[in-house]
Scaffold this motif. Structure first.
Motif, PDB file in Angstrom:
ATOM      1  N   VAL A 190       0.840  -1.195   0.000  1.00 10.01           N
ATOM      2  CA  VAL A 190       0.000   0.000   0.000  1.00 10.01           C
ATOM      3  C   VAL A 190       0.876   1.247   0.000  1.00 10.01           C
ATOM      4  O   VAL A 190       1.720   1.422   0.889  1.00 10.01           O
ATOM      5  CB  VAL A 190      -0.941   0.027   1.226  1.00 10.01           C
ATOM      6  N   PHE A 191       0.645   2.125  -0.975  1.00  8.67           N
ATOM      7  CA  PHE A 191       1.338   3.405  -1.050  1.00  8.67           C
ATOM      8  C   PHE A 191       0.307   4.520  -0.883  1.00  8.67           C
ATOM      9  O   PHE A 191      -0.738   4.512  -1.527  1.00  8.67           O
ATOM     10  CB  PHE A 191       2.054   3.551  -2.395  1.00  8.67           C
ATOM     11  N   GLY A 192       0.614   5.475  -0.001  1.00  9.69           N
ATOM     12  CA  GLY A 192      -0.368   6.485   0.363  1.00  9.69           C
ATOM     13  C   GLY A 192      -1.134   6.071   1.596  1.00  9.69           C
ATOM     14  O   GLY A 192      -2.320   6.380   1.756  1.00  9.69           O
ATOM     15  N   SER A 193      -0.454   5.387   2.500  1.00  7.82           N
ATOM     16  CA  SER A 193      -1.113   4.806   3.682  1.00  7.82           C
ATOM     17  C   SER A 193      -1.647   5.853   4.649  1.00  7.82           C
ATOM     18  O   SER A 193      -2.602   5.581   5.384  1.00  7.82           O
ATOM     19  CB  SER A 193      -0.119   3.894   4.423  1.00  7.82           C
ATOM     20  N   SER A 194      -1.035   7.032   4.677  1.00 12.17           N
ATOM     21  CA  SER A 194      -1.408   8.017   5.695  1.00 12.17           C
ATOM     22  C   SER A 194      -2.598   8.881   5.301  1.00 12.17           C
ATOM     23  O   SER A 194      -3.183   9.558   6.145  1.00 12.17           O
ATOM     24  CB  SER A 194      -0.216   8.926   6.008  1.00 12.17           C
ATOM     25  N   GLY A 195      -2.990   8.868   4.030  1.00 12.03           N
ATOM     26  CA  GLY A 195      -4.133   9.658   3.591  1.00 12.03           C
ATOM     27  C   GLY A 195      -5.446   9.067   4.060  1.00 12.03           C
ATOM     28  O   GLY A 195      -5.526   7.929   4.514  1.00 12.03           O
ATOM     29  N   ARG A 196      -6.517   9.846   3.931  1.00 11.08           N
ATOM     30  CA  ARG A 196      -7.824   9.381   4.420  1.00 11.08           C
ATOM     31  C   ARG A 196      -8.339   8.177   3.638  1.00 11.08           C
ATOM     32  O   ARG A 196      -8.932   7.266   4.229  1.00 11.08           O
ATOM     33  CB  ARG A 196      -8.830  10.532   4.373  1.00 11.08           C
ATOM     34  N   GLU A 254      10.958  -2.999  -0.730  1.00  9.52           N
ATOM     35  CA  GLU A 254      10.628  -3.641   0.537  1.00  9.52           C
ATOM     36  C   GLU A 254       9.114  -3.691   0.745  1.00  9.52           C
ATOM     37  O   GLU A 254       8.579  -4.665   1.266  1.00  9.52           O
ATOM     38  CB  GLU A 254      11.297  -2.894   1.691  1.00  9.52           C
ATOM     39  N   VAL A 255       8.410  -2.633   0.329  1.00 10.65           N
ATOM     40  CA  VAL A 255       6.942  -2.636   0.428  1.00 10.65           C
ATOM     41  C   VAL A 255       6.355  -3.748  -0.438  1.00 10.65           C
ATOM     42  O   VAL A 255       5.412  -4.443  -0.053  1.00 10.65           O
ATOM     43  CB  VAL A 255       6.358  -1.276  -0.006  1.00 10.65           C
ATOM     44  N   LEU A 256       6.928  -3.928  -1.615  1.00 13.10           N
ATOM     45  CA  LEU A 256       6.388  -4.882  -2.578  1.00 13.10           C
ATOM     46  C   LEU A 256       6.864  -6.311  -2.352  1.00 13.10           C
ATOM     47  O   LEU A 256       6.316  -7.238  -2.945  1.00 13.10           O
ATOM     48  CB  LEU A 256       6.763  -4.444  -3.995  1.00 13.10           C
ATOM     49  N   ARG A 257       7.864  -6.491  -1.506  1.00 13.45           N
ATOM     50  CA  ARG A 257       8.450  -7.813  -1.316  1.00 13.45           C
ATOM     51  C   ARG A 257       7.399  -8.808  -0.818  1.00 13.45           C
ATOM     52  O   ARG A 257       6.807  -8.643   0.235  1.00 13.45           O
ATOM     53  CB  ARG A 257       9.607  -7.739  -0.316  1.00 13.45           C
ATOM     54  N   GLY A 258       7.159  -9.847  -1.599  1.00 12.11           N
ATOM     55  CA  GLY A 258       6.195 -10.873  -1.230  1.00 12.11           C
ATOM     56  C   GLY A 258       4.738 -10.499  -1.449  1.00 12.11           C
ATOM     57  O   GLY A 258       3.847 -11.307  -1.172  1.00 12.11           O
ATOM     58  N   ALA A 259       4.472  -9.294  -1.949  1.00 12.13           N
ATOM     59  CA  ALA A 259       3.086  -8.866  -2.156  1.00 12.13           C
ATOM     60  C   ALA A 259       2.518  -9.471  -3.434  1.00 12.13           C
ATOM     61  O   ALA A 259       3.230  -9.668  -4.414  1.00 12.13           O
ATOM     62  CB  ALA A 259       3.003  -7.345  -2.227  1.00 12.13           C
ATOM     63  N   GLU A 260       1.232  -9.742  -3.411  1.00 13.64           N
ATOM     64  CA  GLU A 260       0.548 -10.252  -4.589  1.00 13.64           C
ATOM     65  C   GLU A 260      -0.055  -9.134  -5.428  1.00 13.64           C
ATOM     66  O   GLU A 260      -0.450  -9.353  -6.574  1.00 13.64           O
ATOM     67  CB  GLU A 260      -0.539 -11.237  -4.186  1.00 13.64           C
ATOM     68  N   ALA A 261      -0.145  -7.938  -4.850  1.00 17.45           N
ATOM     69  CA  ALA A 261      -0.690  -6.788  -5.576  1.00 17.45           C
ATOM     70  C   ALA A 261      -0.239  -5.517  -4.861  1.00 17.45           C
ATOM     71  O   ALA A 261       0.189  -5.550  -3.704  1.00 17.45           O
ATOM     72  CB  ALA A 261      -2.220  -6.851  -5.633  1.00 17.45           C
ATOM     73  N   ALA A 262      -0.349  -4.401  -5.575  1.00 19.17           N
ATOM     74  CA  ALA A 262      -0.040  -3.102  -4.988  1.00 19.17           C
ATOM     75  C   ALA A 262      -1.208  -2.153  -5.235  1.00 19.17           C
ATOM     76  O   ALA A 262      -1.860  -2.212  -6.286  1.00 19.17           O
ATOM     77  CB  ALA A 262       1.234  -2.523  -5.591  1.00 19.17           C
ATOM     78  N   LYS A 298       8.010  -4.702 -12.029  1.00 16.80           N
ATOM     79  CA  LYS A 298       8.497  -5.472 -13.177  1.00 16.80           C
ATOM     80  C   LYS A 298       9.718  -6.299 -12.796  1.00 16.80           C
ATOM     81  O   LYS A 298       9.849  -7.458 -13.211  1.00 16.80           O
ATOM     82  CB  LYS A 298       8.809  -4.531 -14.330  1.00 16.80           C
ATOM     83  N   THR A 299      10.621  -5.728 -12.016  1.00 19.15           N
ATOM     84  CA  THR A 299      11.818  -6.481 -11.615  1.00 19.15           C
ATOM     85  C   THR A 299      11.450  -7.654 -10.710  1.00 19.15           C
ATOM     86  O   THR A 299      12.160  -8.665 -10.678  1.00 19.15           O
ATOM     87  CB  THR A 299      12.835  -5.585 -10.894  1.00 19.15           C
ATOM     88  N   LEU A 300      10.346  -7.531  -9.977  1.00 17.65           N
ATOM     89  CA  LEU A 300       9.900  -8.595  -9.075  1.00 17.65           C
ATOM     90  C   LEU A 300       8.948  -9.585  -9.749  1.00 17.65           C
ATOM     91  O   LEU A 300       8.514 -10.542  -9.118  1.00 17.65           O
ATOM     92  CB  LEU A 300       9.218  -7.985  -7.848  1.00 17.65           C
ATOM     93  N   GLY A 301       8.604  -9.316 -10.990  1.00 16.37           N
ATOM     94  CA  GLY A 301       7.687 -10.208 -11.693  1.00 16.37           C
ATOM     95  C   GLY A 301       6.250 -10.081 -11.235  1.00 16.37           C
ATOM     96  O   GLY A 301       5.465 -11.017 -11.366  1.00 16.37           O
ATOM     97  N   GLN A 302       5.868  -8.906 -10.704  1.00 15.66           N
ATOM     98  CA  GLN A 302       4.504  -8.676 -10.225  1.00 15.66           C
ATOM     99  C   GLN A 302       3.696  -7.950 -11.294  1.00 15.66           C
ATOM    100  O   GLN A 302       4.252  -7.222 -12.116  1.00 15.66           O
ATOM    101  CB  GLN A 302       4.529  -7.874  -8.929  1.00 15.66           C
ATOM    102  N   SER A 303       2.367  -8.105 -11.252  1.00 13.79           N
ATOM    103  CA  SER A 303       1.558  -7.524 -12.325  1.00 13.79           C
ATOM    104  C   SER A 303       0.276  -6.829 -11.861  1.00 13.79           C
ATOM    105  O   SER A 303      -0.294  -6.046 -12.613  1.00 13.79           O
ATOM    106  CB  SER A 303       1.178  -8.603 -13.344  1.00 13.79           C
ATOM    107  N   ARG A 304      -0.201  -7.102 -10.641  1.00 15.51           N
ATOM    108  CA  ARG A 304      -1.499  -6.548 -10.217  1.00 15.51           C
ATOM    109  C   ARG A 304      -1.284  -5.215  -9.524  1.00 15.51           C
ATOM    110  O   ARG A 304      -0.723  -5.141  -8.417  1.00 15.51           O
ATOM    111  CB  ARG A 304      -2.201  -7.531  -9.284  1.00 15.51           C
ATOM    112  N   GLU A 336     -12.295  -5.820  -5.546  1.00 13.10           N
ATOM    113  CA  GLU A 336     -11.627  -5.887  -6.853  1.00 13.10           C
ATOM    114  C   GLU A 336     -10.304  -6.632  -6.752  1.00 13.10           C
ATOM    115  O   GLU A 336      -9.905  -7.337  -7.677  1.00 13.10           O
ATOM    116  CB  GLU A 336     -11.408  -4.471  -7.398  1.00 13.10           C
ATOM    117  N   LEU A 337      -9.633  -6.498  -5.622  1.00 12.15           N
ATOM    118  CA  LEU A 337      -8.403  -7.251  -5.404  1.00 12.15           C
ATOM    119  C   LEU A 337      -8.688  -8.746  -5.276  1.00 12.15           C
ATOM    120  O   LEU A 337      -7.946  -9.581  -5.809  1.00 12.15           O
ATOM    121  CB  LEU A 337      -7.692  -6.753  -4.146  1.00 12.15           C
TER     122      LEU A 337
END
Length: 211
Positions: A5-11, A58-66, A93-99, A196-197
Motif C-alpha cells: 500500500v502506497f499512500g497509507s497516511s491519507g484518508r 521492501e513494500v512490494l516484497r512478497g506482495a501479490e498486488a499493490a 516489473k523487476t519482481l515479476g509482479q503484475s497486479r 476488486e483485489l
C-alpha cells in the motif's frame, strides 16, 4: 494475499487499511515518515522516500498486488505522483509482479468518456486554478499506468470523495457516467477496492466509480 500500500497516511489509504484488516488481508504499508496513527499489528510498515527503489522494493516484497493512493494536498506546489508511480511500476516489473490498482480521479487523464458535460466544464476550471504542473503530474501518473504493460493494472477514477462511515453499493465501469453531483465515500471505495483485489473485474481498464 498480501498487499503493498502506497499512500497509507491519507484518508482513503486509512479507509482501505480498515477495510482490508477487517477481512484479514496482510498489508505492507509505505509511509514517508514514521506513522502517527495506530497501525494494525498484522501489518508491516516501511518508512522511506517514494523515490527510493530500496524502500519501494521492501513494500512490494512478497506482495501479490499493490494499491496506490497517492495525491496532492490542496495547497501542493511540488508534483510527485508520476515519478513515485514510475518507481513502483519499474520495481514491480523487476519482481515479476503484475497486479496494480491506482486511484487517480474522474477528471484525471486524457480521456473524459465518463464525464458529464458539467464535469468537463468543471475540469477546465480546476485545471486553470491548480498550481503549475500539479494536474499534469496526475495525468502523467495515469498515462504511466496505462502504458506499463503490466497484465493486471486498473486505474480507479472516483469523483468527489466523502466521509460516509458505512459502505454503500458502488456503481462502476469504464463507460459509467459521473456528473457534478456524483460522489463516493472513502469507506465504500475502499471496500470496492478490496473486492476488486479479491475478484478482479477490470484488469487493464480505467474505471469510473460512484455511489
Amino acid at each position: 494475499m498480501s498487499i503493498g500500500v502506497f499512500g497509507s497516511s491519507g484518508r482513503l489509504g486509512q479507509a482501505f487499511i480498515r477495510q482490508a484488516t477487517e477481512v484479514e488481508i496482510p498489508l505492507r504499508l509505505h509511509y514517508r515518515a514514521k506513522p502517527s496513527e495506530q497501525v494494525p499489528q498484522e501489518s508491516t510498515v516501511v518508512v522511506g522516500s517514494l523515490n527510493d527503489p530500496t524502500a519501494v522494493r521492501e513494500v512490494l516484497r512478497g506482495a501479490e498486488a499493490a494499491v496506490v493512493f497517492l495525491g496532492h494536498k490542496k495547497d501542493a506546489r511540488v508534483p510527485f505522483c508520476a515519478n513515485a508511480t514510475r518507481v513502483i511500476i519499474e520495481t514491480m516489473k523487476t519482481l515479476g509482479q503484475s497486479r496494480l490498482l491506482v486511484v487517480t480521479g474522474a477528471m484525471i487523464g486524457e480521456s473524459n468518456v465518463g464525464l458529464s458535460m458539467g464535469m468537463r466544464l468543471l475540469n477546465l476550471g480546476v485545471r486553470r486554478m491548480a498550481a503549475e504542473g500539479i494536474m499534469e503530474d496526475r495525468d502523467e501518473q495515469e498515462r504511466l499506468v496505462r502504458a506499463s504493460h503490466l497484465d493486471g493494472w486498473t486505474v480507479i477514477k472516483p469523483p468527489r470523495l466523502t466521509d460516509g462511515s458505512r459502505p454503500a453499493p458502488v456503481k462502476a465501469g469504464p463507460d459509467h457516467k459521473v456528473g457534478l453531483l456524483s460522489s463516493i465515500s472513502r469507506t465504500s471505495l475502499a471496500e470496492w477496492i478490496v473486492q476488486e483485489l479479491k475478484n478482479p473485474q477490470y484488469p487493464q481498464q480505467a474505471v469510473y466509480v460512484d455511489e
